[in-house]
Design a protein around this motif. Sequence first.
Motif, PDB file in Angstrom:
ATOM      1  N   GLY A   1     -11.386 -79.659  41.963  1.00  0.00           N
ATOM      2  CA  GLY A   1     -11.190 -80.350  43.234  1.00  0.00           C
ATOM      3  C   GLY A   1      -9.788 -80.223  43.791  1.00  0.00           C
ATOM      4  N   ASP A   2      -9.033 -79.217  43.333  1.00  0.00           N
ATOM      5  CA  ASP A   2      -7.651 -79.049  43.790  1.00  0.00           C
ATOM      6  C   ASP A   2      -7.523 -78.119  44.988  1.00  0.00           C
ATOM      7  OD1 ASP A   2      -6.807 -80.703  41.740  1.00  0.00           O
ATOM      8  OD2 ASP A   2      -6.446 -79.040  40.346  1.00  0.00           O
TER       9      ASP A   2
ATOM     10  N   ASP B   1     -12.960 -79.943  55.654  1.00  0.00           N
ATOM     11  CA  ASP B   1     -12.345 -81.174  55.149  1.00  0.00           C
ATOM     12  C   ASP B   1     -11.426 -81.816  56.192  1.00  0.00           C
ATOM     13  OD1 ASP B   1     -13.482 -81.412  52.608  1.00  0.00           O
ATOM     14  OD2 ASP B   1     -11.990 -80.117  51.658  1.00  0.00           O
ATOM     15  N   SER B   2     -10.723 -80.973  56.937  1.00  0.00           N
ATOM     16  CA  SER B   2      -9.764 -81.505  57.915  1.00  0.00           C
ATOM     17  C   SER B   2     -10.407 -81.829  59.262  1.00  0.00           C
ATOM     18  CB  SER B   2      -8.625 -80.500  58.124  1.00  0.00           C
ATOM     19  OG  SER B   2      -9.108 -79.303  58.719  1.00  0.00           O
TER      20      SER B   2
ATOM     21  N   VAL C   1     -10.451 -77.548  47.405  1.00  0.00           N
ATOM     22  CA  VAL C   1     -11.210 -78.252  48.437  1.00  0.00           C
ATOM     23  C   VAL C   1     -11.562 -79.629  47.881  1.00  0.00           C
ATOM     24  CG1 VAL C   1     -12.144 -76.097  49.352  1.00  0.00           C
ATOM     25  CG2 VAL C   1     -13.476 -77.390  47.676  1.00  0.00           C
ATOM     26  N   SER C   2     -11.999 -80.533  48.737  1.00  0.00           N
ATOM     27  CA  SER C   2     -12.327 -81.885  48.301  1.00  0.00           C
ATOM     28  C   SER C   2     -13.562 -81.878  47.394  1.00  0.00           C
ATOM     29  CB  SER C   2     -12.597 -82.769  49.509  1.00  0.00           C
ATOM     30  OG  SER C   2     -13.827 -82.391  50.123  1.00  0.00           O
ATOM     31  N   PRO C   3     -13.739 -82.911  46.571  1.00  0.00           N
ATOM     32  CA  PRO C   3     -14.968 -83.004  45.774  1.00  0.00           C
ATOM     33  C   PRO C   3     -16.232 -82.948  46.627  1.00  0.00           C
ATOM     34  CG  PRO C   3     -13.330 -84.551  44.949  1.00  0.00           C
ATOM     35  CD  PRO C   3     -12.771 -83.964  46.220  1.00  0.00           C
TER      36      PRO C   3
ATOM     37  N   GLN D   1     -11.874 -75.969  53.562  1.00  0.00           N
ATOM     38  CA  GLN D   1     -10.671 -76.762  53.835  1.00  0.00           C
ATOM     39  C   GLN D   1     -10.631 -77.200  55.293  1.00  0.00           C
ATOM     40  OE1 GLN D   1      -7.485 -74.154  52.686  1.00  0.00           O
ATOM     41  NE2 GLN D   1      -7.476 -74.825  50.541  1.00  0.00           N
TER      42      GLN D   1
END
Length: 380
Positions: free
Chosen positions: A277-278, A84-85, A280-282, A81
């Motif tokens: 995908g809920d 992702d950010s 972390v991102s795909p 996560q």
Amino acid sequence: MNDERTHPLHVPLNSAALNAALENVHRAGVPGLFAEVRDGEHTWRGAAGVADLATGRPVTADLKHRIGSVTKTFTAAAVLQLVDSGRIDLDAPVGHHLPDLVPGLPGDTITVRMLINHSSGLAEYLPYVYPSLKGMPVVTATGPESLEEHRFTRFDPTELIELGVAAPAFSPPGAAPGLYSNTNYLLMAALIERVTGTPAEQHITQHVIERAGLRHTEFPTGPHIDGPHSRLYESWFGMIDPPRDFSVFDMSYAGPSASLISTVADLNRFYAQLMAGDIVSPAALAQMQQTVRIISQEGKPIDYGLGMYPMRAPGRETFWGHGGTVWGAGTLAMIRADGGRQLAVAFNLQRWQRPGPSGGLEPHPVDDALAALYDQAMYG
């Protein structure tokens, strides 16, 4: 939207066969176990045996359980996560964030990715914490004495990390095979705290556990399991006979590497959301499924991704998930690659095999019974 009942891989849940497979594991020697299998909108839950050998209290499918290294998927998800950010770069040297914990050349060479997939080459700290386990993976060179000695010991994670980092490395960073090492995941916990300013357990709770809506998953605050649970029986390869209850144990030796408490229903919910995908991102999920070759704690080569690994029978579909063992408790959670079928199972006996005359472990009926349960749960 695909209806799972028409999926070409779909095999309907067979409750009678699942109940029988669960019972066979109990009869083979596990005091108690419980499981949940999901297939689309269909769910089966079952339990067999006892939660307490002294009283005969039966296990039920809703009990809380120490899930051991299944915790690693939660911790990895928290790091992904942050990837992702944009707050963490998977391929950045870990020494950029933690120069005090991984100084010098290792810190400049070991990347965040290498921590998550166990290719850092860092040693396992556990044998230095529990001296009687130093002979692992050679079982006959070990003993269970340290387990009792440290039942209530409160370990400092920084000291545990220092033990693993200072120990002789298993291999150069990034070399194959790597070594499955809890040192990596304590460093990831330190990384989460350094980047977010929040203790790792708190951050994982807020951003992974609560995000997934898990109501019965938590890090322990002391040596006890809060709420209904089974006693946990450790045999240590027959050296503890009869097996001893280790359900009361200070889990600070594992922290965000292996200390979570959960239920089989929560584990299935978590992995379903992760694969959808809920959590972390795909793109991050795709990274989690890129594997490298490592040596497991049992001394066997396995493929390992970022906090989870593939499981498959020859010629059959792949499942993703993680197994976990702590003193007395075993857990396995897995989900089919398409998310359509999943299993979470928990059992209250560990290290039931015994050494044979050649030094290896003798086959045990529990192993075959568990394999049959997994086969029935996954493939029907």
